[in-house]
Design a protein around this motif. Structure first.
Motif: not given
Length: 213
Positions: A48, A60-61
């Protein structure tokens, strides 16, 4: 004059390595199962970080869940399907590196543990990159019109190729290459290269002299 002691036969070290390997594989699997929750958290976390470092905005996660990682984006519509990637396939090659290390002579010595730590760090990097390429391939190919709008043909081919490389040849080759690279002296001794070089160096060399008339 006494004869110089001969170097131990290389096949003995090789046979001992093969004898230790089955037990080392079992122990490595047990260790992997023990550290699996930590790897499930650590690999997505670093992946990540790598994705968000080159992402704008940072949306984004990567959320680990029951040995899978959920790929979430803050700009996804509510109710959108959440892509998932299996984490077991990403970091199971840790077992191979551990087994090779434990089957090597004196695996618990300080020098060997330091080598294992360095090799494991590099392997962790390759595992995180493998997950990065999985996520980028999902973005480039699996999100319909959005993928076509945000990723070029070159990007789609690049990320899918990198995912393929780190999935198949890379995932199986990396542990062996790291073990060989960080244990080159042990590996050469194991296969007999060092012994052959020692024997060759001990052989007397013929000196070219002047011919008598």
């Amino acid at each position: 004059m006494g004869r110089s002691p001969k170097a131990p036969p290389a096949d003995n070290a090789y046979v001992q390595f093969l004898r230790r390997l089955p037990l080392a594989l079992v122990v490595a699997m047990v260790v992997w199962l023990m550290v699996r929750p930590a790897l499930d958290a650590a690999v997505p976390k670093f992946a990540e970080v790598l994705i968000r470092a080159f992402e704008y905005p940072r949306v984004t996660r990567l959320v680990p869940s029951d040995h899978w990682v959920e790929v979430r984006r803050s700009d996804f519509r509510s109710g959108s399907a959440i892509p998932k990637v299996p984490l077991t396939e990403i970091h199971f090659n840790t077992i191979v590196l551990l087994a090779l290390h434990l089957a090597t002579a004196r695996p618990l010595s300080r020098a060997q543990l330091e080598r294992l730590f360095m090799a494991w760090c590099v392997l962790y990097l390759t595992q995180s990159l493998n997950l990065v390429f999985h996520v980028k391939t999902i973005y480039a190919l699996a999100l319909g019109e959005w993928s076509g709008q945000h990723y070029s043909v070159f990007s789609r081919n690049l990320f899918s190729s990198l995912q393929y490389f780190t999935d198949l040849p890379g995932r199986f080759a990396f542990p062996f290459l790291l073990w060989i690279g960080f244990n080159w002296d042990r590996v050469t001794e194991l296969v007999g290269i060092a012994a052959e070089a020692t024997e060759t160096s001990k052989r007397p060399t013929k000196k070219k002299g002047t011919k008598r008339r």
